[in-house]
Design a protein around this motif. Structure first.
Motif, PDB file in Angstrom:
ATOM      1  N   ARG A  39      -0.022   3.014  -3.458  1.00  0.00           N
ATOM      2  CA  ARG A  39       0.193   2.228  -2.346  1.00  0.00           C
ATOM      3  C   ARG A  39       0.848   0.940  -2.648  1.00  0.00           C
ATOM      4  O   ARG A  39       0.308   0.349  -3.660  1.00  0.00           O
ATOM      5  CB  ARG A  39      -1.080   1.986  -1.584  1.00  0.00           C
ATOM      6  CG  ARG A  39      -0.950   1.363  -0.150  1.00  0.00           C
ATOM      7  CD  ARG A  39      -2.031   1.433   0.637  1.00  0.00           C
ATOM      8  NE  ARG A  39      -2.958   2.667   1.180  1.00  0.00           N
ATOM      9  CZ  ARG A  39      -1.982   3.392   1.978  1.00  0.00           C
ATOM     10  NH1 ARG A  39      -1.079   2.879   2.785  1.00  0.00           N
ATOM     11  NH2 ARG A  39      -2.814   4.606   2.366  1.00  0.00           N
ATOM     12  N   ASP A  45       2.648   0.565   2.242  1.00  0.00           N
ATOM     13  CA  ASP A  45       3.042   1.867   2.443  1.00  0.00           C
ATOM     14  C   ASP A  45       2.249   2.628   1.466  1.00  0.00           C
ATOM     15  O   ASP A  45       2.232   2.138   0.229  1.00  0.00           O
ATOM     16  CB  ASP A  45       4.718   1.858   2.474  1.00  0.00           C
ATOM     17  CG  ASP A  45       5.248   3.427   2.527  1.00  0.00           C
ATOM     18  OD1 ASP A  45       4.557   4.217   3.488  1.00  0.00           O
ATOM     19  OD2 ASP A  45       6.406   3.669   1.923  1.00  0.00           O
ATOM     20  N   VAL A  47       2.227   6.753  -0.767  1.00  0.00           N
ATOM     21  CA  VAL A  47       2.669   8.146  -1.155  1.00  0.00           C
ATOM     22  C   VAL A  47       1.466   8.621  -1.861  1.00  0.00           C
ATOM     23  O   VAL A  47       0.904   8.353  -2.915  1.00  0.00           O
ATOM     24  CB  VAL A  47       3.748   8.241  -2.124  1.00  0.00           C
ATOM     25  CG1 VAL A  47       4.272   9.421  -2.646  1.00  0.00           C
ATOM     26  CG2 VAL A  47       5.083   7.719  -1.464  1.00  0.00           C
ATOM     27  N   PRO A  66      -0.491   3.764   6.505  1.00  0.00           N
ATOM     28  CA  PRO A  66       0.373   4.546   6.440  1.00  0.00           C
ATOM     29  C   PRO A  66       0.578   5.386   5.346  1.00  0.00           C
ATOM     30  O   PRO A  66       0.317   4.730   4.170  1.00  0.00           O
ATOM     31  CB  PRO A  66       1.539   3.843   6.998  1.00  0.00           C
ATOM     32  CG  PRO A  66       1.344   2.380   6.321  1.00  0.00           C
ATOM     33  CD  PRO A  66      -0.028   2.443   6.702  1.00  0.00           C
ATOM     34  N   ILE A  67       0.933   6.574   5.196  1.00  0.00           N
ATOM     35  CA  ILE A  67       1.601   7.230   3.931  1.00  0.00           C
ATOM     36  C   ILE A  67       2.852   7.637   4.394  1.00  0.00           C
ATOM     37  O   ILE A  67       3.099   8.615   5.426  1.00  0.00           O
ATOM     38  CB  ILE A  67       0.852   8.239   3.160  1.00  0.00           C
ATOM     39  CG1 ILE A  67       0.415   9.488   4.120  1.00  0.00           C
ATOM     40  CG2 ILE A  67      -0.321   7.469   2.521  1.00  0.00           C
ATOM     41  CD1 ILE A  67      -0.349  10.653   3.133  1.00  0.00           C
ATOM     42  N   SER A  68       3.933   7.384   3.776  1.00  0.00           N
ATOM     43  CA  SER A  68       5.441   7.938   4.025  1.00  0.00           C
ATOM     44  C   SER A  68       5.660   9.365   3.642  1.00  0.00           C
ATOM     45  O   SER A  68       6.529   9.951   4.076  1.00  0.00           O
ATOM     46  CB  SER A  68       6.450   7.118   3.671  1.00  0.00           C
ATOM     47  OG  SER A  68       6.387   6.745   2.539  1.00  0.00           O
ATOM     48  N   ALA A  69       5.027   9.954   2.455  1.00  0.00           N
ATOM     49  CA  ALA A  69       5.813  10.973   1.717  1.00  0.00           C
ATOM     50  C   ALA A  69       4.087  11.652   1.081  1.00  0.00           C
ATOM     51  O   ALA A  69       3.296  10.950   0.750  1.00  0.00           O
ATOM     52  CB  ALA A  69       6.379  10.854   0.887  1.00  0.00           C
ATOM     53  N   ALA A  87      -0.507  16.493   6.016  1.00  0.00           N
ATOM     54  CA  ALA A  87       0.617  16.269   6.327  1.00  0.00           C
ATOM     55  C   ALA A  87       0.843  16.039   8.113  1.00  0.00           C
ATOM     56  O   ALA A  87       1.438  15.137   8.830  1.00  0.00           O
ATOM     57  CB  ALA A  87       1.833  17.338   6.191  1.00  0.00           C
ATOM     58  N   THR A  90      -1.130  12.865   9.302  1.00  0.00           N
ATOM     59  CA  THR A  90      -0.464  11.509   8.728  1.00  0.00           C
ATOM     60  C   THR A  90       1.213  11.491   9.262  1.00  0.00           C
ATOM     61  O   THR A  90       1.622  10.261   9.159  1.00  0.00           O
ATOM     62  CB  THR A  90      -0.598  11.433   7.205  1.00  0.00           C
ATOM     63  OG1 THR A  90       0.213  12.469   6.653  1.00  0.00           O
ATOM     64  CG2 THR A  90      -2.027  11.164   6.614  1.00  0.00           C
ATOM     65  N   ALA A  92       3.317  12.343   7.421  1.00  0.00           N
ATOM     66  CA  ALA A  92       4.072  11.982   6.063  1.00  0.00           C
ATOM     67  C   ALA A  92       5.148  13.388   5.989  1.00  0.00           C
ATOM     68  O   ALA A  92       4.989  14.144   6.148  1.00  0.00           O
ATOM     69  CB  ALA A  92       3.471  11.830   5.006  1.00  0.00           C
ATOM     70  N   GLN A  93       6.220  12.744   5.253  1.00  0.00           N
ATOM     71  CA  GLN A  93       7.320  13.723   4.899  1.00  0.00           C
ATOM     72  C   GLN A  93       6.662  14.599   3.842  1.00  0.00           C
ATOM     73  O   GLN A  93       6.115  14.163   2.881  1.00  0.00           O
ATOM     74  CB  GLN A  93       8.546  12.984   4.435  1.00  0.00           C
ATOM     75  CG  GLN A  93       9.258  12.499   5.503  1.00  0.00           C
ATOM     76  CD  GLN A  93      10.978  12.234   5.086  1.00  0.00           C
ATOM     77  OE1 GLN A  93      11.064  11.994   4.053  1.00  0.00           O
ATOM     78  NE2 GLN A  93      11.809  12.690   5.844  1.00  0.00           N
TER      79      GLN A  93
END
Length: 218
Positions: A39, A45, A47, A66-69, A87, A90, A92-93
């Motif tokens: 983080r 952000d 991951v 948040p997590i973006s990936a 996934a 969240t 997330a990608q």
């Protein structure tokens, strides 16, 4: 508290605070996998590396930030049992190397090749392709400069040796060569290694054993 990396299934995450980045290590069952949440301290952000299992515990670790990936280090099933749910919740990608992406339970949003970078807020992590344990295994490097090299190796490097290549000499030679050239030849001894199972290590602790690993063939 001082980070040790010694975590147990069902126990709390161990947390390491670096300049610009927080690393959370959580052990999940039933195969005693490690999952890692990175983080960015500036933006918040995050991951997640390997949504291995126990989706509820991983989502509790992510909490309301948040997590973006979500990056999957390789295609073996014990590293993605919670991927679909985490996934979905969240948004997330989903990222993986293209050679292992077809082995995941859901389509990937982005493939990552050797040398590609993934942004975590204002910091980046680099994908390092390590062939042999699976065709598309990747390690992930956070290089913060000075004393801040941190390497997430999936099942390609552990304390005591490289990952399992099922006694296949060609696969072992490929993995050993990639680990030697792409990790040990490039990174300093102080580089901290976070594996897919078990305890952490450093490249310096493992470097003297490289000739032994090569000679024994596993």
């Amino acid at each position: 508290m001082t980070y040790t990396g010694d975590v147990q299934v069902g126990g709390p995450a161990d947390v390491r605070e670096l300049p610009g980045l927080k690393i959370y290590k959580l052990a999940v069952g039933p195969y005693d996998n490690n999952a890692y949440l990175l983080r960015c301290t500036e933006t918040g952000d995050g991951v997640l590396i390997d949504a291995a299992a126990e989706a509820d515990r991983l989502l509790a670790l992510v909490a309301d930030q948040p997590i973006s990936a979500i990056i999957t280090t390789h295609q073996h099933g014990d590293h993605w049992q919670a991927l679909e749910r985490v996934a979905s919740v969240t948004g997330a990608q989903v990222l993986a190397h293209p050679l292992d992406a077809p082995g995941l339970p859901i389509p990937v949003d982005r493939t990552i090749e050797h040398g590609d970078r993934v942004t975590v807020g204002v910091v980046t992590i680099e994908a390092i392709h390590l062939r042999g344990h699976t065709p598309g295994s990747v390690a992930l490097l956070y290089d913060g400069g000075d004393d801040e090299q941190h390497l997430f190796t999936g099942d390609s490097l552990f304390p005591g040796g490289v990952g399992n290549t099922q006694k296949d000499p060609e696969r072992f030679q490929q993995l050993y060569t990639d680990v030697a050239e792409r990790l040990f030849d490039r990174l300093p001894d102080r580089t901290w290694v976070y594996p897919g199972h078990g305890k952490d290590t450093t490249l310096g602790a493992e470097r003297p054993s490289l000739p032994e690993w090569k000679a024994r063939g596993w």
